[in-house]
Write a protein that holds these residues in place. Structure first.
Motif, mmCIF file in Angstrom:
data_model
loop_
_atom_site.group_PDB
_atom_site.id
_atom_site.type_symbol
_atom_site.label_atom_id
_atom_site.label_comp_id
_atom_site.label_asym_id
_atom_site.label_seq_id
_atom_site.Cartn_x
_atom_site.Cartn_y
_atom_site.Cartn_z
ATOM 1 N N GLU A 60 -5.152 6.826 2.881
ATOM 2 C CA GLU A 60 -5.595 6.617 4.305
ATOM 3 C C GLU A 60 -6.848 5.585 4.506
ATOM 4 O OE1 GLU A 60 -5.158 6.422 8.269
ATOM 5 O OE2 GLU A 60 -4.040 7.575 7.097
ATOM 6 N N LYS A 61 -7.744 5.896 3.542
ATOM 7 C CA LYS A 61 -9.084 5.223 3.697
ATOM 8 C C LYS A 61 -8.875 3.663 3.053
ATOM 9 C CE LYS A 61 -14.113 5.689 2.444
ATOM 10 N NZ LYS A 61 -14.986 6.313 1.903
ATOM 11 N N HIS A 62 -8.183 3.692 1.903
ATOM 12 C CA HIS A 62 -8.052 2.390 1.457
ATOM 13 C C HIS A 62 -6.880 1.704 1.239
ATOM 14 C CE1 HIS A 62 -12.186 3.242 -0.404
ATOM 15 N NE2 HIS A 62 -11.544 4.474 -0.605
ATOM 16 N N CYS A 63 -5.843 2.059 1.718
ATOM 17 C CA CYS A 63 -4.609 1.478 1.531
ATOM 18 C C CYS A 63 -4.025 1.317 2.949
ATOM 19 C CB CYS A 63 -3.807 2.197 0.583
ATOM 20 S SG CYS A 63 -4.613 2.651 -0.893
ATOM 21 N N ALA A 64 -3.900 2.351 3.957
ATOM 22 C CA ALA A 64 -3.187 2.185 5.155
ATOM 23 C C ALA A 64 -3.397 1.407 5.863
ATOM 24 C CB ALA A 64 -3.597 3.798 5.755
ATOM 25 N N ARG A 65 -4.550 0.567 6.038
ATOM 26 C CA ARG A 65 -4.905 -0.445 6.732
ATOM 27 C C ARG A 65 -3.767 -1.468 6.625
ATOM 28 N NH1 ARG A 65 -8.862 -3.573 4.399
ATOM 29 N NH2 ARG A 65 -8.335 -5.606 5.109
ATOM 30 N N CYS A 66 -3.114 -1.843 5.529
ATOM 31 C CA CYS A 66 -2.088 -2.788 5.069
ATOM 32 C C CYS A 66 -0.688 -1.935 4.887
ATOM 33 C CB CYS A 66 -2.445 -3.485 3.750
ATOM 34 S SG CYS A 66 -3.999 -4.619 3.997
ATOM 35 N N HIS A 67 -0.683 -0.814 4.316
ATOM 36 C CA HIS A 67 0.502 -0.311 3.916
ATOM 37 C C HIS A 67 0.952 0.798 4.958
ATOM 38 C CE1 HIS A 67 0.866 -2.150 -0.133
ATOM 39 N NE2 HIS A 67 -0.257 -1.911 -0.387
ATOM 40 N N ASN A 70 3.909 -1.111 7.280
ATOM 41 C CA ASN A 70 3.524 -1.696 8.651
ATOM 42 C C ASN A 70 2.050 -1.174 9.158
ATOM 43 O OD1 ASN A 70 3.468 1.177 8.562
ATOM 44 N ND2 ASN A 70 4.768 1.323 10.297
ATOM 45 N N GLY A 71 1.163 -1.515 8.099
ATOM 46 C CA GLY A 71 -0.259 -1.259 8.847
ATOM 47 C C GLY A 71 -1.001 -2.172 9.543
ATOM 48 N N ASN A 72 -1.876 -1.990 10.143
ATOM 49 C CA ASN A 72 -2.454 -2.948 11.440
ATOM 50 C C ASN A 72 -2.705 -4.173 10.792
ATOM 51 O OD1 ASN A 72 -2.356 -0.788 13.191
ATOM 52 N ND2 ASN A 72 -4.216 -0.130 12.905
ATOM 53 N N GLY A 88 0.119 -7.817 9.651
ATOM 54 C CA GLY A 88 0.742 -8.941 10.165
ATOM 55 C C GLY A 88 -0.266 -10.168 9.884
ATOM 56 N N ASN A 89 -1.438 -9.730 9.369
ATOM 57 C CA ASN A 89 -2.374 -10.916 9.215
ATOM 58 C C ASN A 89 -2.268 -11.655 7.505
ATOM 59 O OD1 ASN A 89 -3.654 -10.631 11.582
ATOM 60 N ND2 ASN A 89 -4.837 -9.166 10.602
ATOM 61 N N LEU A 90 -1.275 -10.929 6.703
ATOM 62 C CA LEU A 90 -1.148 -11.248 5.527
ATOM 63 C C LEU A 90 0.107 -12.032 5.109
ATOM 64 C CD1 LEU A 90 -1.482 -7.712 3.893
ATOM 65 C CD2 LEU A 90 -3.186 -9.298 4.242
ATOM 66 N N ASN A 91 -0.089 -13.001 4.232
ATOM 67 C CA ASN A 91 0.812 -13.964 3.809
ATOM 68 C C ASN A 91 2.313 -13.174 3.662
ATOM 69 O OD1 ASN A 91 -0.555 -16.171 4.421
ATOM 70 N ND2 ASN A 91 -1.328 -16.304 2.593
ATOM 71 N N THR A 92 2.102 -12.280 2.871
ATOM 72 C CA THR A 92 3.319 -11.385 2.247
ATOM 73 C C THR A 92 3.306 -10.123 2.950
ATOM 74 O OG1 THR A 92 3.311 -12.872 0.224
ATOM 75 C CG2 THR A 92 4.556 -10.754 0.264
ATOM 76 N N PRO A 144 4.714 -4.115 0.528
ATOM 77 C CA PRO A 144 6.036 -3.320 0.110
ATOM 78 C C PRO A 144 6.001 -1.898 0.880
ATOM 79 C CG PRO A 144 4.492 -3.436 -1.508
ATOM 80 C CD PRO A 144 3.890 -4.133 -0.588
ATOM 81 N N ASP A 145 7.153 -1.533 1.016
ATOM 82 C CA ASP A 145 7.345 -0.319 1.301
ATOM 83 C C ASP A 145 7.181 0.860 0.242
ATOM 84 O OD1 ASP A 145 8.328 2.292 1.899
ATOM 85 O OD2 ASP A 145 10.250 1.672 3.005
ATOM 86 N N LEU A 146 5.980 1.551 0.086
ATOM 87 C CA LEU A 146 5.553 2.263 -1.095
ATOM 88 C C LEU A 146 6.384 3.495 -1.094
ATOM 89 C CD1 LEU A 146 1.640 1.659 -0.959
ATOM 90 C CD2 LEU A 146 3.601 0.396 -2.256
ATOM 91 N N THR A 147 7.252 3.855 -0.217
ATOM 92 C CA THR A 147 7.963 5.281 -0.035
ATOM 93 C C THR A 147 9.313 4.901 -1.037
ATOM 94 O OG1 THR A 147 9.058 4.760 2.007
ATOM 95 C CG2 THR A 147 7.212 5.736 2.264
ATOM 96 N N LYS A 148 9.502 3.616 -1.248
ATOM 97 C CA LYS A 148 10.615 3.357 -2.164
ATOM 98 C C LYS A 148 10.600 2.788 -3.314
ATOM 99 C CE LYS A 148 13.201 3.950 1.763
ATOM 100 N NZ LYS A 148 13.858 5.449 1.835
ATOM 101 N N ILE A 149 9.345 3.150 -3.825
ATOM 102 C CA ILE A 149 9.179 2.608 -5.471
ATOM 103 C C ILE A 149 10.087 3.109 -6.394
ATOM 104 C CG2 ILE A 149 7.594 2.916 -7.420
ATOM 105 C CD1 ILE A 149 5.172 2.937 -5.150
ATOM 106 N N ALA A 150 10.342 4.379 -6.375
ATOM 107 C CA ALA A 150 11.311 5.053 -7.342
ATOM 108 C C ALA A 150 12.827 4.752 -6.911
ATOM 109 C CB ALA A 150 11.367 6.578 -6.966
#
Length: 142
Positions: free
Chosen positions: A33-40, A47-49, A52-56, A59-65
């Protein structure tokens, strides 16, 4: 040191964590939550806040496996989170988060009877990411 640490991890097999009684692993969900949720995103779906400001899009980290045919790749996940490998495109916007590699270390059971010291926060985040996999991993690899 970082290169040496990564080399050890690449050669390792397994993925259980062993701590002593006075070591308390960090809370991976809080760290995420503190370090990753802003983007992930708070749910890890990318779908972090700030996404939308990123070029890419992150990824959906719930689908790694799921992207790996049901396999949870603990060491690969740890190496992506800690920033030691930036070989897989696109990851150029993925920051190196020293707060996840600094601090207390725990012994990481490599699965073959060898232990190495690994940052507790790094393992906590990787374990948290494993816990949010959908569907749950079917198999595990180092």
């Amino acid at each position: 040191m970082k290169g040496h640490f990564f080399s050890i991890l690449v050669c390792i097999v397994g993925g259980a964590v062993q701590t002593t009684a006075d070591e308390v692993p960090a809370d991976g969900g809080m760290l995420f939550e503190k370090h990753c949720a802003r983007c992930h995103g708070t749910d890890g779906t990318g779908n972090g806040n700030a996404s939308g400001n990123l070029n890419t899009r992150p990824p959906d980290l719930t689908k790694i496996a799921a992207r790996r045919d049901g396999v949870w790749p603990m060491l690969e996940v740890m190496s992506i989170v800690d920033g030691y490998t930036k070989q897989t495109t696109p990851r150029e916007e993925m920051p190196l988060i020293s707060a996840l590699t600094d601090g207390p270390v725990v012994e990481f059971d490599t699965g073959n009877g060898l232990f190495t010291e690994v940052p507790a926060r790094l393992i906590a985040v990787a374990n948290y990411l494993e816990s949010i996999q959908s569907p749950k991993p079917e198999r595990y690899v180092p």
